[in-house]
Write a protein that holds these residues in place. Structure first.
Motif, PDB file in Angstrom:
ATOM      1  N   GLU A 124       7.992  12.908   0.565  1.00 54.27           N
ATOM      2  CA  GLU A 124       8.349  11.706   0.930  1.00 54.27           C
ATOM      3  C   GLU A 124       7.630  11.496   2.125  1.00 54.27           C
ATOM      4  OE1 GLU A 124      12.101  10.350   3.225  1.00 54.27           O
ATOM      5  OE2 GLU A 124      12.483  11.226   1.356  1.00 54.27           O
ATOM      6  N   VAL A 125       6.977  10.017   2.179  1.00 60.32           N
ATOM      7  CA  VAL A 125       6.376   9.503   3.428  1.00 60.32           C
ATOM      8  C   VAL A 125       7.190   9.490   4.570  1.00 60.32           C
ATOM      9  CG1 VAL A 125       4.882   7.510   4.337  1.00 60.32           C
ATOM     10  CG2 VAL A 125       4.945   8.498   1.859  1.00 60.32           C
ATOM     11  N   THR A 126       6.914  10.199   5.562  1.00 61.93           N
ATOM     12  CA  THR A 126       7.666  10.216   7.232  1.00 61.93           C
ATOM     13  C   THR A 126       7.027   9.193   8.093  1.00 61.93           C
ATOM     14  OG1 THR A 126       6.486  11.918   7.829  1.00 61.93           O
ATOM     15  CG2 THR A 126       8.634  12.368   6.607  1.00 61.93           C
ATOM     16  N   ASP A 130       9.124  19.709   7.177  1.00 62.15           N
ATOM     17  CA  ASP A 130       8.388  20.772   6.322  1.00 62.15           C
ATOM     18  C   ASP A 130       7.182  20.284   5.709  1.00 62.15           C
ATOM     19  OD1 ASP A 130       9.352  19.361   4.198  1.00 62.15           O
ATOM     20  OD2 ASP A 130      10.577  21.456   3.336  1.00 62.15           O
ATOM     21  N   GLY A 131       6.524  19.272   6.054  1.00 61.23           N
ATOM     22  CA  GLY A 131       5.548  18.568   5.375  1.00 61.23           C
ATOM     23  C   GLY A 131       4.256  18.734   5.678  1.00 61.23           C
ATOM     24  N   LYS A 132       3.296  17.828   5.511  1.00 59.05           N
ATOM     25  CA  LYS A 132       2.266  17.899   5.495  1.00 59.05           C
ATOM     26  C   LYS A 132       1.347  16.614   5.731  1.00 59.05           C
ATOM     27  CE  LYS A 132       1.913  18.228   0.320  1.00 59.05           C
ATOM     28  NZ  LYS A 132       1.374  18.814  -0.544  1.00 59.05           N
ATOM     29  N   ASN A 133       0.000  16.353   6.114  1.00 54.81           N
ATOM     30  CA  ASN A 133      -0.647  15.104   6.329  1.00 54.81           C
ATOM     31  C   ASN A 133      -1.757  15.012   5.201  1.00 54.81           C
ATOM     32  OD1 ASN A 133       1.017  15.038   8.515  1.00 54.81           O
ATOM     33  ND2 ASN A 133      -0.809  14.801  10.046  1.00 54.81           N
ATOM     34  N   GLY A 134      -2.089  13.856   5.024  1.00 54.49           N
ATOM     35  CA  GLY A 134      -3.203  13.515   4.013  1.00 54.49           C
ATOM     36  C   GLY A 134      -3.749  12.332   4.386  1.00 54.49           C
ATOM     37  N   ILE A 135      -5.243  12.118   4.059  1.00 52.27           N
ATOM     38  CA  ILE A 135      -5.997  11.140   4.251  1.00 52.27           C
ATOM     39  C   ILE A 135      -6.384  10.412   2.756  1.00 52.27           C
ATOM     40  CG2 ILE A 135      -8.145  10.294   4.938  1.00 52.27           C
ATOM     41  CD1 ILE A 135      -8.332  12.401   6.948  1.00 52.27           C
ATOM     42  N   PHE A 136      -6.146   9.271   2.507  1.00 48.74           N
ATOM     43  CA  PHE A 136      -6.451   8.717   1.078  1.00 48.74           C
ATOM     44  C   PHE A 136      -7.205   7.398   1.097  1.00 48.74           C
ATOM     45  CE2 PHE A 136      -2.610  10.859   1.192  1.00 48.74           C
ATOM     46  CZ  PHE A 136      -2.301  11.810   0.172  1.00 48.74           C
ATOM     47  N   VAL A 195     -13.811  -3.732   0.127  1.00 46.96           N
ATOM     48  CA  VAL A 195     -12.558  -3.673  -0.426  1.00 46.96           C
ATOM     49  C   VAL A 195     -12.086  -2.483  -0.576  1.00 46.96           C
ATOM     50  CG1 VAL A 195     -12.919  -5.854  -1.588  1.00 46.96           C
ATOM     51  CG2 VAL A 195     -13.880  -3.792  -2.746  1.00 46.96           C
ATOM     52  N   GLU A 196     -12.182  -1.587   0.513  1.00 46.21           N
ATOM     53  CA  GLU A 196     -11.780  -0.253   0.389  1.00 46.21           C
ATOM     54  C   GLU A 196     -10.817   0.072   1.942  1.00 46.21           C
ATOM     55  OE1 GLU A 196     -12.967   3.856  -1.407  1.00 46.21           O
ATOM     56  OE2 GLU A 196     -13.860   3.629   0.645  1.00 46.21           O
ATOM     57  N   LEU A 197      -9.602   0.699   1.631  1.00 45.31           N
ATOM     58  CA  LEU A 197      -9.046   0.937   2.677  1.00 45.31           C
ATOM     59  C   LEU A 197      -8.809   2.524   2.861  1.00 45.31           C
ATOM     60  CD1 LEU A 197      -6.988  -0.233   5.088  1.00 45.31           C
ATOM     61  CD2 LEU A 197      -5.335  -0.290   3.573  1.00 45.31           C
ATOM     62  N   VAL A 198      -8.782   2.937   4.056  1.00 45.24           N
ATOM     63  CA  VAL A 198      -8.570   4.563   4.167  1.00 45.24           C
ATOM     64  C   VAL A 198      -7.267   4.599   5.137  1.00 45.24           C
ATOM     65  CG1 VAL A 198      -9.305   6.575   4.996  1.00 45.24           C
ATOM     66  CG2 VAL A 198     -10.960   5.145   3.937  1.00 45.24           C
ATOM     67  N   ILE A 199      -6.354   5.440   4.670  1.00 47.57           N
ATOM     68  CA  ILE A 199      -5.188   5.534   5.180  1.00 47.57           C
ATOM     69  C   ILE A 199      -4.844   7.034   5.563  1.00 47.57           C
ATOM     70  CG2 ILE A 199      -4.183   3.347   4.241  1.00 47.57           C
ATOM     71  CD1 ILE A 199      -2.727   5.330   2.305  1.00 47.57           C
ATOM     72  N   SER A 200      -4.039   7.250   6.409  1.00 45.42           N
ATOM     73  CA  SER A 200      -3.482   8.712   6.675  1.00 45.42           C
ATOM     74  C   SER A 200      -2.174   8.629   6.730  1.00 45.42           C
ATOM     75  CB  SER A 200      -4.135   9.378   8.067  1.00 45.42           C
ATOM     76  OG  SER A 200      -3.921   8.619   9.109  1.00 45.42           O
ATOM     77  N   LEU A 201      -1.313   9.598   6.128  1.00 42.22           N
ATOM     78  CA  LEU A 201       0.021   9.646   5.984  1.00 42.22           C
ATOM     79  C   LEU A 201       0.728  10.984   6.398  1.00 42.22           C
ATOM     80  CD1 LEU A 201       0.432   7.769   2.486  1.00 42.22           C
ATOM     81  CD2 LEU A 201       0.564   6.736   4.938  1.00 42.22           C
ATOM     82  N   ILE A 217       0.840  -1.302  -0.142  1.00 42.29           N
ATOM     83  CA  ILE A 217       0.070  -0.055  -0.047  1.00 42.29           C
ATOM     84  C   ILE A 217       0.658   1.088  -0.205  1.00 42.29           C
ATOM     85  CG2 ILE A 217      -1.673   1.247   1.164  1.00 42.29           C
ATOM     86  CD1 ILE A 217      -2.757  -1.387   0.005  1.00 42.29           C
ATOM     87  N   VAL A 218       1.779   1.446   0.866  1.00 40.66           N
ATOM     88  CA  VAL A 218       2.420   2.383   1.099  1.00 40.66           C
ATOM     89  C   VAL A 218       4.013   2.087   1.815  1.00 40.66           C
ATOM     90  CG1 VAL A 218       1.827   3.422   3.072  1.00 40.66           C
ATOM     91  CG2 VAL A 218       2.779   4.848   1.670  1.00 40.66           C
ATOM     92  N   ARG A 219       4.823   2.883   1.696  1.00 38.55           N
ATOM     93  CA  ARG A 219       6.441   2.554   2.108  1.00 38.55           C
ATOM     94  C   ARG A 219       6.777   3.758   2.825  1.00 38.55           C
ATOM     95  NH1 ARG A 219      10.817  -0.710  -1.018  1.00 38.55           N
ATOM     96  NH2 ARG A 219      10.042   0.661  -2.578  1.00 38.55           N
ATOM     97  N   GLU A 220       7.158   3.843   4.022  1.00 33.94           N
ATOM     98  CA  GLU A 220       7.780   5.127   4.475  1.00 33.94           C
ATOM     99  C   GLU A 220       9.190   5.284   3.650  1.00 33.94           C
ATOM    100  OE1 GLU A 220       8.444   4.746   8.637  1.00 33.94           O
ATOM    101  OE2 GLU A 220       6.313   4.950   9.097  1.00 33.94           O
ATOM    102  N   GLN A 221       9.642   6.533   3.604  1.00 38.44           N
ATOM    103  CA  GLN A 221      10.636   7.013   2.837  1.00 38.44           C
ATOM    104  C   GLN A 221      10.851   6.985   1.401  1.00 38.44           C
ATOM    105  OE1 GLN A 221      14.567   5.761   4.571  1.00 38.44           O
ATOM    106  NE2 GLN A 221      13.350   5.461   6.279  1.00 38.44           N
TER     107      GLN A 221
END
Length: 697
Positions: free
Chosen positions: A641-643, A680-686, A654-660, A625-629
């Protein structure tokens, strides 16, 4: 793709080769560093391993080929989270080569071997290939000819953005945008209809000088809309909201949330809002917010609650920041149960005398009825028992309104039970009755279970209970996973440590522990549980297991084992399930359609392990689904970059909601020179769609 300098270095060699062949088609170099090569010159990325031509794979018998092949026409597709390139046969081509520029700026390099088929499958995550370019070269003994550059624009990654820091915050004020507090734990929830409710703080300030906060919602196919803003007057009060603390969304689409009130207006006598007694519990139904409950004296705006033994009471707090309406659980109709915080005080409405609120639960039904639903030493339990102490673990509630929990028990007359039978797991049903799921009775009759009051408990949609409990043996690691779902029994062992069990494929297995403690398991819709476990034998790897009861038989199957292929992760052998604490995000979540999402670690670089979120399907394959860095991009939008993987929840089947959390330039944390650079980043919900052409919904 060659640079001009490489062309200059090789030009004399090319001329010599052309004259010796008595025929030469010059390559058409252009200024954007994209070129097509023919004759004896290999295509993009320099062909071969070192930027030199290897001449394809031979080109047939007797050297009868006189020209390099034509350029292939390449079509990209993205199914099952693998990137596939296909092209029609090219006349005179004997092999094909694929080149990749992974980010559009690093330059081309060869990927994969010489191909003799018309397809190349790249096992990558599309979110890690923003701006990537590809070229396929058709080759024979004369040379190779590049295709046009292929980009990934328009390919569907299965991921869509819901809200990201910097997006417009509707209804808050002109130009208001969300800040970077999005998506942290307890700040978003989703139901099985796919509705997402979340708390959002913005860059604007309210009348108290605090950042403006709001409760928002988003449904699949719709935009973000405001549910409730702070700095808005409370119904029947002159107090206003100062922010919101926790949010839940019911299957009925009702949204439950708690909030804090500002101090009352100067000279007001209608409220007891003094900076401490200022917490409210609210429900939004069809766009209209109503007050469910509020701390404080009823005569000054607070809400009274009935009790089992002392009439009505009201709540206050004696420490600022303590949570009254915390530890919330919700049923399908919007009913909510809470356990007051440890510093909450209760007072009888009749005479304002103290009332102990410790060891009690309160419920507000979907219809608004308030009740004390559980009380230490008062609630009647099956077997002429009463609660003695509630367990320290969280409780669980299903959409039908059943609440499952562990507790220590005593006899109704107040006398103690023997240590070997003084705890159990119980279910409070929607009609207020209680069912004993299991009670500790000691010895082998209960597999030597110890202290069910501290068990971690989960309840399925149809009321079956699963619990992870400590066993009464010498080591803390000796635990077991149990259920009451077989033959309506009050006790069935799913699996426990240091004991062989039979897998669905006929092999046997032994585990040494559960990965993640109480967070090692989650339940599905009916009589199903998934759990992460350490393997017992040295030759085995840690694994994700799935137990099911079909009404006639039970079975355990492996969902994922370390080393299994992972779509989107080139080196799946590096996946480690037993990673350090993943708090605050959960370890594992199981959907009602038997998809399991879980956290692990990618340790392909042993000096730099990276947290990953994976999802495994009932069909038996696993996807990244997602990998840090990683550089994270969706539909051509680069988020950085995902921190951190903040949280994730199963939504519709069959749906996943993630926050990064992201960092824009990837430079953060402790630097080599010893300095610390803040993000210096931000957050998001996907939203993540777990279906594909090969895994239909």
């Amino acid at each position: 793709m060659k640079t001009i300098s490489l062309f200059t270095i090789k030009v004399l060699t090319i001329i010599t080769v052309c004259f010796s062949l008595a025929a030469c088609d010059w390559f058409d170099g252009d200024n954007d560093n994209s070129a097509t090569t023919t004759g004896d010159e290999t295509s993009t990325g320099g062909g071969g391993d070192n930027g030199s031509d290897d001449g394809g794979d031979g080109g047939g018998d007797g050297g009868t080929v006189s020209d390099a092949p034509a350029a292939p026409v390449v079509t990209p597709s993205y199914d099952d989270w693998t990137l596939t390139f296909t092209w029609p046969d090219v006349a005179e081509a004997t092999s094909y080569q694929v080149f990749e520029d992974p980010d559009g700026v690093s330059g081309f390099s060869r990927i994969g071997p010489d191909l003799t088929t018309n397809e190349y499958v790249n096992n990558i995550s599309l979110t890690e290939r923003n701006g990537a370019r590809y070229v396929v070269a058709a080759c024979n003994s004369v040379g190779c000819t590049d295709s046009d550059e292929v980009t990934l624009d328009g390919l569907d990654s299965g991921i869509t953005a819901v809200v990201v820091s910097g997006d417009t915050a509707p209804g808050i004020g002109s130009g208001a945008v969300f800040n970077d507090a999005l998506g942290t734990q307890l700040r978003f929830d989703t139901n099985r209809l796919g509705t997402i409710a979340f708390l959002g703080s913005t860059d604007q300030t309210d009348s108290s000088g605090s950042l403006r906060d709001g409760v928002f919602r988003q449904s699949a196919g719709s935009g973000v809309e405001l549910v409730q803003a702070d700095d808005t007057t409370l119904p029947s009060s002159d107090a206003s909201y100062n922010g919101f603390l926790e949010v839940l969304v019911a299957e009925s689409d009702q949204i439950i949330f708690s909030g804090i009130l500002n101090r009352q207006s100067a000279g007001s006598s209608t409220d007891d809002v003094d900076g401490l007694n200022n917490e409210a519990l609210l429900r939004n139904t069809a766009g209209v917010t109503g007050l469910i409950a509020r701390e404080g004296e009823p005569g000054r705006g607070g809400t009274s609650f009935p009790t089992m033994d002392a009439g009505d009471i009201y709540f206050t707090e004696n420490i600022q920041g303590n949570r009254l309406f915390g530890s919330l659980s919700i049923d399908g109709a919007g009913g909510v149960t809470f356990k007051p915080g440890s510093n909450t005080d209760g007072f009888e409405v009749l005479d304002d005398s103290p009332y102990s609120v410790g060891g009690a639960f309160w419920t507000v039904t979907g219809a608004g009825q308030k009740e004390q639903s559980l009380r230490r030493a008062v609630t009647d339990l099956p077997g002429n028992l009463k609660p003695n102490f509630f367990g320290s673990k969280e409780y669980d509630q299903n959409p039908a309104g059943q609440l499952a929990f562990g507790l220590a028990v005593r006899n109704a007359d107040g006398t103690s039970l023997p240590d070997s039978s003084n705890s159990g797991v119980y279910v409070r049903n929607a009609d207020g009755t209680f069912t004993e799921a299991v009670r500790e009775t000691g010895s082998s009759a209960r597999d030597s279970i110890d202290d069910l009051g501290s068990a971690t408990v989960r309840i399925t949609d149809n009321g079956e209970v699963f619990y992870l409990a400590q066993r009464d043996v010498s080591s803390f690691g000796f635990r077991g996973l149990y259920t009451n779902s077989v033959d309506n029994s009050d006790f069935t062992k799913v699996v426990r440590t240091d004991q062989l069990f039979l897998l669905e494929d006929g092999s046997t297995m032994e585990i040494t522990d559960f990965i993640g403690g109480g967070g090692a398991f989650d339940v599905g819709a009916n009589d199903k549980v998934a759990f992460l476990a350490n393997a017992g034998a040295v030759s085995d790897e840690d694994t994700l297991l799935f137990w099911t009861n079909d009404g006639a038989n039970t079975s355990i199957q492996r969902y994922f084992v370390e080393g299994d292929p992972v779509r989107g992760l080139p080196d799946a052998s590096s996946v480690n399930l037993d990673v350090p604490s993943v708090s605050p995000a959960p370890r594992l979540r199981l959907s009602r359609d038997d998809w399991a999402a879980f956290q692990a670690s990618d340790e392909s670089d042993s000096s730099n392990p990276r947290r990953v979120l994976l999802a495994t399907s009932p069909a038996g394959y696993t996807r990244l689904i997602v990998r840090e860095q990683q550089q994270f991009a969706v539909d051509g939008v680069e988020y950085g970059e995902v921190t951190e993987i903040l949280d994730y929840r199963m939504a519709s089947a069959v749906e996943l909601v993630i926050s990064l959390r992201f960092d824009r330039d990837g430079i953060y944390g402790l630097q080599p020179d010893g300095t610390f650079v803040p993000s210096d980043g931000k957050n998001g919900i996907f939203r993540v769609n777990l279906c594909s052409a090969d895994e239909p919904c």
